[in-house]
Scaffold this motif. Structure first.
Motif, PDB file in Angstrom:
ATOM      1  N   ARG A 299      31.803  39.814  50.865  1.00  0.00           N
ATOM      2  CA  ARG A 299      32.469  40.706  50.518  1.00  0.00           C
ATOM      3  C   ARG A 299      33.635  40.641  49.213  1.00  0.00           C
ATOM      4  O   ARG A 299      33.837  41.243  48.260  1.00  0.00           O
ATOM      5  CB  ARG A 299      32.957  41.658  51.368  1.00  0.00           C
ATOM      6  N   LEU A 300      34.150  39.363  49.562  1.00  0.00           N
ATOM      7  CA  LEU A 300      35.009  38.809  48.335  1.00  0.00           C
ATOM      8  C   LEU A 300      34.584  38.546  47.473  1.00  0.00           C
ATOM      9  O   LEU A 300      35.018  38.647  46.248  1.00  0.00           O
ATOM     10  CB  LEU A 300      35.736  37.612  49.241  1.00  0.00           C
ATOM     11  N   VAL A 301      33.330  37.782  47.440  1.00  0.00           N
ATOM     12  CA  VAL A 301      32.542  37.702  46.280  1.00  0.00           C
ATOM     13  C   VAL A 301      32.293  38.970  45.393  1.00  0.00           C
ATOM     14  O   VAL A 301      32.421  38.710  44.112  1.00  0.00           O
ATOM     15  CB  VAL A 301      31.249  37.063  46.605  1.00  0.00           C
ATOM     16  N   CYS A 302      31.824  39.922  46.034  1.00  0.00           N
ATOM     17  CA  CYS A 302      31.693  41.321  45.349  1.00  0.00           C
ATOM     18  C   CYS A 302      32.907  41.913  44.557  1.00  0.00           C
ATOM     19  O   CYS A 302      32.864  42.307  43.614  1.00  0.00           O
ATOM     20  CB  CYS A 302      31.184  42.296  46.288  1.00  0.00           C
ATOM     21  N   GLU A 303      33.998  41.658  45.417  1.00  0.00           N
ATOM     22  CA  GLU A 303      35.424  42.024  44.766  1.00  0.00           C
ATOM     23  C   GLU A 303      35.696  41.297  43.589  1.00  0.00           C
ATOM     24  O   GLU A 303      36.177  41.979  42.437  1.00  0.00           O
ATOM     25  CB  GLU A 303      36.438  41.936  45.711  1.00  0.00           C
ATOM     26  N   LEU A 304      35.578  40.146  43.713  1.00  0.00           N
ATOM     27  CA  LEU A 304      35.585  39.193  42.236  1.00  0.00           C
ATOM     28  C   LEU A 304      34.663  39.546  41.423  1.00  0.00           C
ATOM     29  O   LEU A 304      35.116  39.453  40.285  1.00  0.00           O
ATOM     30  CB  LEU A 304      35.690  37.548  42.706  1.00  0.00           C
ATOM     31  N   VAL A 305      33.311  39.680  41.758  1.00  0.00           N
ATOM     32  CA  VAL A 305      32.479  39.972  40.774  1.00  0.00           C
ATOM     33  C   VAL A 305      32.802  41.341  40.151  1.00  0.00           C
ATOM     34  O   VAL A 305      32.550  41.425  38.908  1.00  0.00           O
ATOM     35  CB  VAL A 305      31.088  40.097  41.111  1.00  0.00           C
ATOM     36  N   LYS A 306      33.290  42.226  40.856  1.00  0.00           N
ATOM     37  CA  LYS A 306      33.574  43.700  40.245  1.00  0.00           C
ATOM     38  C   LYS A 306      35.017  43.543  39.299  1.00  0.00           C
ATOM     39  O   LYS A 306      34.904  44.294  38.193  1.00  0.00           O
ATOM     40  CB  LYS A 306      34.000  44.516  41.557  1.00  0.00           C
ATOM     41  N   ARG A 307      35.948  42.603  39.510  1.00  0.00           N
ATOM     42  CA  ARG A 307      36.934  42.582  38.840  1.00  0.00           C
ATOM     43  C   ARG A 307      36.356  42.111  37.491  1.00  0.00           C
ATOM     44  O   ARG A 307      36.879  42.462  36.360  1.00  0.00           O
ATOM     45  CB  ARG A 307      37.972  41.554  39.343  1.00  0.00           C
ATOM     46  N   ALA A 308      35.732  40.993  37.326  1.00  0.00           N
ATOM     47  CA  ALA A 308      35.140  40.391  36.149  1.00  0.00           C
ATOM     48  C   ALA A 308      34.340  41.379  35.380  1.00  0.00           C
ATOM     49  O   ALA A 308      34.602  41.424  33.956  1.00  0.00           O
ATOM     50  CB  ALA A 308      34.224  39.002  36.461  1.00  0.00           C
ATOM     51  N   TYR A 309      33.661  41.924  35.955  1.00  0.00           N
ATOM     52  CA  TYR A 309      32.746  43.022  35.535  1.00  0.00           C
ATOM     53  C   TYR A 309      33.613  44.206  34.732  1.00  0.00           C
ATOM     54  O   TYR A 309      33.462  44.633  33.418  1.00  0.00           O
ATOM     55  CB  TYR A 309      31.581  43.862  36.397  1.00  0.00           C
ATOM     56  N   GLU A 310      34.558  44.562  35.365  1.00  0.00           N
ATOM     57  CA  GLU A 310      35.654  45.684  34.806  1.00  0.00           C
ATOM     58  C   GLU A 310      36.183  45.032  33.527  1.00  0.00           C
ATOM     59  O   GLU A 310      36.677  46.040  32.780  1.00  0.00           O
ATOM     60  CB  GLU A 310      36.522  46.100  35.986  1.00  0.00           C
ATOM     61  N   LYS A 311      36.699  43.775  33.575  1.00  0.00           N
ATOM     62  CA  LYS A 311      37.027  43.102  32.505  1.00  0.00           C
ATOM     63  C   LYS A 311      35.906  42.783  31.211  1.00  0.00           C
ATOM     64  O   LYS A 311      36.526  42.462  30.090  1.00  0.00           O
ATOM     65  CB  LYS A 311      37.853  41.856  32.800  1.00  0.00           C
TER      66      LYS A 311
END
Length: 141
Positions: free
Chosen positions: A20-32
Protein backbone atom coordinates in the motif's frame (compact mmCIF):
# COMPACT_ATOMS: atom_id res chain seq x y z
CA UNK A 1 22.17 15.20 -7.94
CA UNK A 2 20.66 11.76 -7.40
CA UNK A 3 18.88 11.09 -4.14
CA UNK A 4 17.71 8.06 -2.22
CA UNK A 5 14.65 8.24 0.01
CA UNK A 6 14.14 5.55 2.63
CA UNK A 7 10.52 5.16 3.76
CA UNK A 8 10.26 3.48 7.17
CA UNK A 9 6.98 1.65 7.62
CA UNK A 10 5.33 2.67 10.90
CA UNK A 11 1.57 3.15 10.39
CA UNK A 12 -0.64 0.09 10.93
CA UNK A 13 -2.16 0.20 7.44
CA UNK A 14 1.30 -0.01 5.88
CA UNK A 15 2.47 -2.66 8.37
CA UNK A 16 -0.43 -4.89 7.36
CA UNK A 17 0.06 -4.31 3.65
CA UNK A 18 3.49 -2.84 2.80
CA UNK A 19 2.60 -2.66 -0.90
CA UNK A 20 0.00 0.00 0.00
CA UNK A 21 2.91 2.31 0.77
CA UNK A 22 4.38 1.51 -2.64
CA UNK A 23 1.03 2.50 -4.22
CA UNK A 24 1.10 5.82 -2.33
CA UNK A 25 4.64 6.55 -3.50
CA UNK A 26 3.80 5.63 -7.10
CA UNK A 27 0.68 7.81 -6.97
CA UNK A 28 2.72 10.82 -5.81
CA UNK A 29 5.25 10.35 -8.63
CA UNK A 30 2.46 9.94 -11.19
CA UNK A 31 0.73 13.11 -10.00
CA UNK A 32 4.01 14.97 -10.56
CA UNK A 33 4.30 13.52 -14.07
CA UNK A 34 7.44 11.52 -13.27
CA UNK A 35 7.95 8.22 -15.16
CA UNK A 36 8.39 5.52 -12.53
CA UNK A 37 9.87 2.05 -12.49
CA UNK A 38 9.05 -0.39 -9.68
CA UNK A 39 11.63 -3.15 -9.25
CA UNK A 40 9.55 -5.99 -7.81
CA UNK A 41 11.16 -8.73 -5.75
CA UNK A 42 9.61 -11.46 -7.92
CA UNK A 43 6.86 -12.09 -10.49
CA UNK A 44 4.27 -12.80 -7.78
CA UNK A 45 4.95 -9.44 -6.10
CA UNK A 46 4.75 -7.69 -9.49
CA UNK A 47 1.28 -9.19 -10.05
CA UNK A 48 0.18 -8.35 -6.50
CA UNK A 49 1.24 -4.73 -6.97
CA UNK A 50 -0.43 -4.62 -10.40
CA UNK A 51 -3.72 -5.73 -8.81
CA UNK A 52 -3.39 -3.34 -5.88
CA UNK A 53 -2.74 -0.34 -8.14
CA UNK A 54 -6.14 -0.98 -9.77
CA UNK A 55 -8.01 -1.07 -6.49
CA UNK A 56 -6.16 0.74 -3.69
CA UNK A 57 -8.07 4.00 -4.20
CA UNK A 58 -11.45 4.03 -5.93
CA UNK A 59 -10.94 7.45 -7.52
CA UNK A 60 -7.27 7.17 -8.48
CA UNK A 61 -6.31 5.71 -11.82
CA UNK A 62 -2.58 5.23 -12.29
CA UNK A 63 -1.64 3.95 -15.77
CA UNK A 64 0.69 1.03 -15.13
CA UNK A 65 1.74 -2.32 -16.46
CA UNK A 66 4.09 -5.22 -15.84
CA UNK A 67 7.20 -5.18 -18.04
CA UNK A 68 7.45 -7.93 -20.61
CA UNK A 69 3.79 -7.98 -21.56
CA UNK A 70 2.92 -7.19 -25.16
CA UNK A 71 1.90 -3.57 -24.64
CA UNK A 72 4.20 -0.67 -25.45
CA UNK A 73 6.14 -0.18 -22.23
CA UNK A 74 7.11 3.40 -23.07
CA UNK A 75 3.44 4.36 -22.87
CA UNK A 76 2.94 3.29 -19.24
CA UNK A 77 3.58 5.99 -16.65
CA UNK A 78 4.41 3.27 -14.15
CA UNK A 79 6.27 0.13 -15.14
CA UNK A 80 6.53 -2.83 -12.76
CA UNK A 81 9.50 -5.09 -13.45
CA UNK A 82 10.12 -8.60 -12.14
CA UNK A 83 13.82 -9.56 -11.86
CA UNK A 84 13.84 -11.33 -15.25
CA UNK A 85 12.67 -8.20 -17.11
CA UNK A 86 15.44 -6.21 -18.73
CA UNK A 87 14.20 -2.62 -18.63
CA UNK A 88 16.02 0.72 -18.53
CA UNK A 89 15.87 2.75 -15.35
CA UNK A 90 13.47 5.69 -15.17
CA UNK A 91 13.86 8.99 -13.27
CA UNK A 92 12.02 7.50 -10.27
CA UNK A 93 12.84 3.94 -9.18
CA UNK A 94 10.96 2.20 -6.37
CA UNK A 95 13.24 -0.60 -5.21
CA UNK A 96 11.67 -3.66 -3.55
CA UNK A 97 14.63 -5.95 -4.25
CA UNK A 98 17.48 -6.99 -2.00
CA UNK A 99 20.32 -4.98 -3.53
CA UNK A 100 20.99 -1.29 -4.12
CA UNK A 101 19.96 0.06 -7.52
CA UNK A 102 22.90 0.38 -9.90
CA UNK A 103 22.89 2.88 -12.74
CA UNK A 104 21.54 6.39 -13.22
CA UNK A 105 18.33 7.69 -11.69
CA UNK A 106 17.05 10.95 -10.24
CA UNK A 107 15.53 9.33 -7.14
CA UNK A 108 15.38 5.85 -5.73
CA UNK A 109 12.68 5.07 -3.18
CA UNK A 110 13.46 2.29 -0.71
CA UNK A 111 10.70 0.79 1.45
CA UNK A 112 12.01 -0.20 4.89
CA UNK A 113 10.11 -3.01 6.67
CA UNK A 114 8.49 -2.36 10.03
CA UNK A 115 10.22 -5.45 11.44
CA UNK A 116 13.51 -4.32 13.00
CA UNK A 117 15.18 -7.67 12.25
CA UNK A 118 14.57 -7.17 8.51
CA UNK A 119 16.22 -3.74 8.39
CA UNK A 120 19.86 -4.87 8.30
CA UNK A 121 20.13 -5.07 4.49
CA UNK A 122 18.66 -1.58 4.19
CA UNK A 123 21.28 -0.15 6.53
CA UNK A 124 23.89 -1.65 4.18
CA UNK A 125 22.11 -0.15 1.19
CA UNK A 126 22.12 3.27 2.90
CA UNK A 127 25.92 2.99 3.21
CA UNK A 128 26.26 1.91 -0.44
CA UNK A 129 24.29 4.91 -1.70
CA UNK A 130 26.22 7.19 0.68
CA UNK A 131 29.52 5.90 -0.73
CA UNK A 132 28.29 6.80 -4.24
CA UNK A 133 27.65 10.40 -3.13
CA UNK A 134 23.88 10.10 -3.35
CA UNK A 135 21.82 12.51 -1.23
CA UNK A 136 20.04 10.47 1.48
CA UNK A 137 16.68 11.13 3.20
CA UNK A 138 14.61 9.19 5.71
CA UNK A 139 10.83 9.39 6.12
CA UNK A 140 8.60 7.73 8.73
CA UNK A 141 5.40 6.49 7.11
Amino acid sequence: MARADFYLIAKPRFREEPLRLVCELVKRAYEKGLPTLVLARDAAQAEQLDDLLWSFEPDAFIPHQIAGLDMDEDEADVLIAAPDADVPLRPIVVNLRDGAVEGTFERVLEVVPADESARGPLRERWKQYQARGIDLNKHDM
